[in-house]
Motif scaffolding. Structure first.
Motif, PDB file in Angstrom:
ATOM      1  N   GLU A 177       1.279   6.165   3.669  1.00 54.25           N
ATOM      2  CA  GLU A 177       1.247   6.515   2.247  1.00 54.25           C
ATOM      3  C   GLU A 177       2.621   6.457   1.609  1.00 54.25           C
ATOM      4  O   GLU A 177       2.759   6.077   0.451  1.00 54.25           O
ATOM      5  N   TRP A 178       3.676   6.848   2.375  1.00 51.92           N
ATOM      6  CA  TRP A 178       5.012   6.944   1.805  1.00 51.92           C
ATOM      7  C   TRP A 178       5.981   6.045   2.572  1.00 51.92           C
ATOM      8  O   TRP A 178       5.944   5.976   3.792  1.00 51.92           O
ATOM      9  N   HIS A 179       6.865   5.403   1.822  1.00 50.11           N
ATOM     10  CA  HIS A 179       7.942   4.618   2.423  1.00 50.11           C
ATOM     11  C   HIS A 179       9.254   5.068   1.789  1.00 50.11           C
ATOM     12  O   HIS A 179       9.531   4.787   0.623  1.00 50.11           O
ATOM     13  N   THR A 205      16.855   0.580  -9.741  1.00 49.07           N
ATOM     14  CA  THR A 205      17.344  -0.432  -8.807  1.00 49.07           C
ATOM     15  C   THR A 205      16.334  -0.716  -7.705  1.00 49.07           C
ATOM     16  O   THR A 205      16.113  -1.872  -7.322  1.00 49.07           O
ATOM     17  N   LEU A 206      15.699   0.342  -7.198  1.00 56.51           N
ATOM     18  CA  LEU A 206      14.780   0.205  -6.062  1.00 56.51           C
ATOM     19  C   LEU A 206      13.319   0.148  -6.481  1.00 56.51           C
ATOM     20  O   LEU A 206      12.443   0.092  -5.619  1.00 56.51           O
ATOM     21  N   ASN A 207      13.073   0.204  -7.793  1.00 62.44           N
ATOM     22  CA  ASN A 207      11.696   0.133  -8.312  1.00 62.44           C
ATOM     23  C   ASN A 207      10.818   1.252  -7.740  1.00 62.44           C
ATOM     24  O   ASN A 207       9.688   1.033  -7.290  1.00 62.44           O
ATOM     25  N   VAL A 208      11.352   2.459  -7.769  1.00 62.50           N
ATOM     26  CA  VAL A 208      10.677   3.626  -7.196  1.00 62.50           C
ATOM     27  C   VAL A 208       9.810   4.287  -8.267  1.00 62.50           C
ATOM     28  O   VAL A 208      10.200   4.376  -9.433  1.00 62.50           O
ATOM     29  N   GLU A 209       8.627   4.746  -7.863  1.00 60.08           N
ATOM     30  CA  GLU A 209       7.729   5.442  -8.791  1.00 60.08           C
ATOM     31  C   GLU A 209       7.515   6.901  -8.431  1.00 60.08           C
ATOM     32  O   GLU A 209       6.888   7.647  -9.174  1.00 60.08           O
ATOM     33  N   GLU A 222       0.817  -1.204   0.000  1.00 63.63           N
ATOM     34  CA  GLU A 222       0.000   0.000   0.000  1.00 63.63           C
ATOM     35  C   GLU A 222       0.854   1.258   0.000  1.00 63.63           C
ATOM     36  O   GLU A 222       0.456   2.280  -0.547  1.00 63.63           O
ATOM     37  N   ALA A 223       2.014   1.243   0.675  1.00 64.35           N
ATOM     38  CA  ALA A 223       2.859   2.430   0.753  1.00 64.35           C
ATOM     39  C   ALA A 223       3.587   2.653  -0.569  1.00 64.35           C
ATOM     40  O   ALA A 223       3.963   1.709  -1.267  1.00 64.35           O
ATOM     41  N   LYS A 224       3.778   3.928  -0.907  1.00 64.62           N
ATOM     42  CA  LYS A 224       4.481   4.293  -2.138  1.00 64.62           C
ATOM     43  C   LYS A 224       5.968   4.425  -1.842  1.00 64.62           C
ATOM     44  O   LYS A 224       6.368   5.190  -0.967  1.00 64.62           O
ATOM     45  N   LEU A 225       6.782   3.682  -2.573  1.00 66.52           N
ATOM     46  CA  LEU A 225       8.222   3.786  -2.416  1.00 66.52           C
ATOM     47  C   LEU A 225       8.693   5.113  -2.974  1.00 66.52           C
ATOM     48  O   LEU A 225       8.322   5.505  -4.089  1.00 66.52           O
ATOM     49  N   VAL A 226       9.521   5.811  -2.216  1.00 62.87           N
ATOM     50  CA  VAL A 226       9.905   7.159  -2.629  1.00 62.87           C
ATOM     51  C   VAL A 226      11.383   7.404  -2.339  1.00 62.87           C
ATOM     52  O   VAL A 226      11.926   6.960  -1.329  1.00 62.87           O
TER      53      VAL A 226
END
Length: 631
Positions: free
Chosen positions: A168-170, A204-208, A143-147
């Motif tokens: 919401e954010w990780h 590398t970290l699959n961040v959006e 659920e958390a968005k990787l940032v």
């Protein structure tokens, strides 16, 4: 009853700490006697323990150990535990001494009890927080968005700290160009690399999502980050501006999409609040063109200085209705009047000044659209911008207005458009009226009981997002899939945000009059911006690329310059105490010029566009109507 008063979580925490007190005493005795406690010591412990629990627990309640949540346990909570435990332990020893029991307590037990109690209470809280965060970022990671966060300064660190418990954010890492920070951990988050390594770490970290947490850096860094995000198809966000953060208007967690204002990279305006309170607080303020971009923002800024009343003067009915709908619920305690009127209508202006007696006037009403005023409407631009200013200014003088602030434009410098020439004429009208006031004050026998009106002119360039400006047009064209139409690939303009422009207008209004009035203030507009760069910025902000939206060059329109100026060749500037304001030493005009010019406007009924352009040269020598079309 207790459950209703304190809540289930508080009662559970309180019960845990009560049990921890008994456990601490029991463990202290076990450690002291190598896990073989003598029978008499067991008997003494059982007799003392209820009283020790009550005393120590009372301090826990008194010192507020249960106001926070364990999942947010931090250093301040550990400090409160230390103070509560030590206070309770010292009180317990005092009571034991008073009852003659202190000699029966081994010294090692007296030392071990508070240490063990702090370890149990603090350790339980930290273990619980670690478990909750691992559960949050483990079981709920979908659920958390990787940032990734760009920046590792104080703003970025505060952001990481604030997002620690966010669903919401990780935050998975930070990027910064400071070599001293590379590889370090800030709030548990590692500084992975430099900003230009963003594409590598995103993949590398699959961040959006990327959050740019550098509110005070230059626009070049923001633009670079935005372009990289656009190229690798990740969403770029940012934190509030530096000015909003230090003023307390916004919190660092108010993450939002990047706006054009962020790409300007301009330093926040420092206002003379004390001086502005003296000018505005408790006074009636009249703002013309109050429904426009600058006029409405001026009203928003004015509200902070608690004027007695703001009079919103507007010719456009819908614009006035819109600003009324915004202000009435937003400032319910402030006195406001929303009035329809034309600044050229002397009778209406006299009525309004007689009714409200404004002390300060901000004259923002004007026809500003250059091509629209150049053809079909040139005479109306002349009447509204020049005659309207003259009528309003005369009425202001007759009612002893303290300050009359005219909002001018950089298009008044070496004007090539009717709009620019009309605004230069409006400046000259105010200059001439100031000269007339000064001449009367110097006449023998003249006794003006009231303070003479001080005229101030403020000249600046374009503001982002103003009504009828290029930004809303570009956004509309992008929404339709393009193309974006630009007149020339080399066209540049000066830009600032609407709030910054309004703040500097207020500051100039305060400073005007120190040299006798009639000053033309020039705002520091920074470096000119290429319109094509602005268009590309908007394309990137929309999550698109240059391949998605075409840019088409259509050629200069009537009245347009390729590059705007803030000073003419014959003008110099004088510094002021404010770093973003200078005074232009413009060509002066006298009372006779004003009499001749107003007579010219009064005796004509209507002029064609060509006649307006031909006759304007007689009154504004620097006006050149041929430059815009390249002739």
């Amino acid at each position: 009853m207790l459950l209703k008063k304190y809540g289930i979580r508080t009662l559970i925490a309180f019960t845990h700490d009560f049990i921890a007190i008994g456990v601490a005493w029991w463990l202290a005795y076990l450690f002291r006697f190598n896990f073989e406690i003598p029978a008499d010591s067991v008997q003494l412990l059982l007799e003392m323990l209820p009283w020790m629990v009550l005393v120590q627990g009372g301090f826990f309640l008194w010192l507020g150990l249960y106001r926070g949540l364990w999942r947010y346990a931090s250093l301040p909570d550990l400090k409160r535990i230390f103070v509560a435990v030590m206070s309770g332990s010292l009180t317990e020893l005092l009571l034991l001494w008073l009852f003659g029991l202190l000699a029966k307590i081994p010294g090692a037990v007296a030392v071990l009890v508070p240490l063990l109690l702090m370890l149990i209470m603090g350790g339980s809280r930290l273990i619980y927080r670690a478990w909750k965060e691992r559960r949050l970022y483990g079981l709920e990671s979908n659920e958390a968005k990787l940032v990734l966060i760009i920046g590792a300064g104080s703003t970025a660190v505060n952001l990481v700290k604030a997002l620690t418990g966010s669903r919401e954010w990780h935050v998975v890492g930070m990027l910064d160009d400071d070599p001293r920070k590379l590889g370090t951990r800030l709030q548990g988050i590692r500084v992975l690399g430099r900003i230009d390594e963003l594409p590598h770490w995103v993949h590398t970290l699959n961040v959006e999502h990327v959050i740019i947490a550098t509110p005070s850096v230059s626009r070049q860094i923001h633009r670079k980050a935005l372009e990289m995000c656009s190229e690798i198809d990740v969403k770029a966000m940012t934190v509030p501006s530096y000015a909003d953060l230090i003023s307390g208007k916004s919190m660092v967690t108010n993450i939002r999409e990047i706006q054009l204002d962020d790409l300007l990279g301009r330093a926040p305006v420092v206002l003379d609040d004390d001086g502005l309170h003296g000018l505005l607080t408790g006074k009636v303020i009249l703002v013309t063109g109050a429904g426009g971009s600058i006029g409405s923002e001026l009203c928003r800024q004015l509200a902070a200085f608690e004027p007695e009343r703001i009079v919103f003067l507007e010719l456009n009915e819908f614009a006035l209705y819109s600003i009324q709908e915004e202000f009435l619920p937003r400032f319910p305690a402030m006195k406001m009047s929303f009035v329809i009127g034309d600044v050229k209508d002397r009778a209406r202006m006299t009525q309004l000044f007689s009714q409200f007696h404004p002390a300060v006037v901000f004259h923002a009403a004007a026809y500003k659209h250059v091509p629209l005023m150049e053809e079909e409407n040139a005479y109306q631009a002349l009447l509204n911008n020049v005659l309207g200013t003259y009528v309003l200014a005369q009425v202001a003088i007759s009612f002893a207005v303290e300050k009359f602030v005219l909002i001018s434009t950089d298009k008044a410098v070496n004007p090539v458009s009717v709009m620019g020439a009309s605004k230069r004429l409006a400046e000259m009208v105010c200059q001439a009226l100031q000269q007339s006031i000064a001449a009367k004050n110097n006449q023998p026998g003249w006794n003006n009981q009231s303070r003479p009106t001080c005229f101030v002119m403020v000249r600046f360039g374009n503001v982002l997002g103003s009504t009828g400006s290029v930004i809303p047009k570009f956004r509309e064209q992008i929404a339709k899939g393009g193309p974006i139409t630009i007149t020339h690939p080399e066209m540049t303009r000066y830009f600032m945000s609407i709030p910054e422009a309004a703040q500097l207008v207020l500051q100039a209004g305060l400073m005007g009059g120190t040299n006798g009035g009639g000053e033309i203030f020039v705002l520091d507009m920074g470096d000119p911006v290429k319109i094509v760069d602005l268009a590309n910025d908007l394309i990137h902000l929309s999550g698109l690329g240059e391949d998605d939206i075409r840019i088409v060059f259509s050629g200069l329109r009537p009245g347009e310059k390729l590059h705007e100026e803030l000073l003419s060749a014959s003008e110099n500037t004088l510094p002021t105490p404010h770093q973003k304001l200078r005074i232009a030493q413009a060509r002066q005009v006298d009372e006779q010029w004003l009499s001749d010019m107003t007579a010219w406007l009064s005796k004509i009924s209507v002029l064609s566009d060509r006649e307006v352009r031909d006759q304007l040269v007689n009154w504004v020598p620097e006006y050149d109507s041929k430059e815009w079309n390249g002739k």
